[in-house]
Scaffold this active site. Structure first.
Site, PDB file in Angstrom:
ATOM      1  N   GLU A 287      47.065  47.651 -43.318  1.00 53.07           N
ATOM      2  CA  GLU A 287      45.966  48.441 -42.785  1.00 53.07           C
ATOM      3  C   GLU A 287      44.950  48.771 -43.867  1.00 53.07           C
ATOM      4  OE1 GLU A 287      48.401  50.681 -39.209  1.00 53.07           O
ATOM      5  OE2 GLU A 287      47.764  51.863 -40.937  1.00 53.07           O
TER       6      GLU A 287
ATOM      7  N   CYS B  20      47.079  41.886 -39.088  1.00 56.95           N
ATOM      8  CA  CYS B  20      48.396  41.974 -38.463  1.00 56.95           C
ATOM      9  C   CYS B  20      49.431  41.161 -39.240  1.00 56.95           C
ATOM     10  CB  CYS B  20      48.330  41.450 -37.032  1.00 56.95           C
ATOM     11  SG  CYS B  20      47.216  42.366 -35.956  1.00 56.95           S
TER      12      CYS B  20
ATOM     13  N   GLU C 258      51.544  38.894 -38.134  1.00 55.92           N
ATOM     14  CA  GLU C 258      51.585  37.483 -37.778  1.00 55.92           C
ATOM     15  C   GLU C 258      50.529  36.689 -38.549  1.00 55.92           C
ATOM     16  OE1 GLU C 258      52.286  39.790 -33.847  1.00 55.92           O
ATOM     17  OE2 GLU C 258      51.361  40.139 -35.794  1.00 55.92           O
TER      18      GLU C 258
ATOM     19  N   CYS D  32      49.296  40.431 -30.730  1.00 53.97           N
ATOM     20  CA  CYS D  32      48.039  40.823 -30.103  1.00 53.97           C
ATOM     21  C   CYS D  32      47.243  39.564 -29.745  1.00 53.97           C
ATOM     22  CB  CYS D  32      47.231  41.736 -31.028  1.00 53.97           C
ATOM     23  SG  CYS D  32      46.462  40.891 -32.439  1.00 53.97           S
TER      24      CYS D  32
END
Length: 143
Positions: A50, A59, A61, A92
């Site tokens: 983040e 993310c 992935e 996502c």
């Protein structure tokens, strides 16, 4: 984890869970780990990172994909995604698009857990049917 024997879903999920430990999630406190299985048997970990400028967050992935590609890998067999216990979690939409880039036939296996912790598996093609890809760009280039 290079050169391993074929890895099963549970072992891949364990690697994703281990990758959660490296997550940098000071804002959401929602740590996610991923473990991407390359065709050569290498397991590449990823975690969410983040940023105070939320749009700069990446993310787990995509972290795994970027790391694998940086290491010269382009063919992947499976990915496991692990989030906090008690939460059913899947990639996502942006991660689904990125994963589909490396699985144009949609066969990449995606392993997740349901809210009770049971493993579930599907394919990126099932998660993102009719994904935008290179063939769409090729079609647009034709007169």
């Amino acid at each position: 984890m290079a050169g391993m024997d074929p890895i099963d879903d549970a072992a891949l999920m364990a690697a994703a869970e281990a990758a959660r430990g490296a997550a940098h999630a000071p804002y959401s406190r929602f740590a996610v780990g991923a473990a991407l299985l390359a065709a050569d048997g290498t397991v590449v970990p990823g975690c969410n990172v983040e940023n105070a400028s939320f749009g700069a967050t990446i993310c787990a992935e995509r972290t795994a994909v970027v790391s694998a590609v940086s290491g010269g890998r382009r063919r992947f067999v499976a990915i496991a995604v692990a989030g906090p216990a008690g939460i059913a979690l899947g990639p996502c939409g942006l991660c689904r698009q990125v994963l589909s880039e490396f699985s144009p036939d949609g066969s990449l296996r995606v392993v997740t857990r349901d809210a009770a912790g049971a493993l579930r598996a599907t394919t990126i093609g099932a998660l993102l049917p009719a994904a935008f890809g290179a063939t769409d760009l090729d079609a647009a280039a034709k007169p």
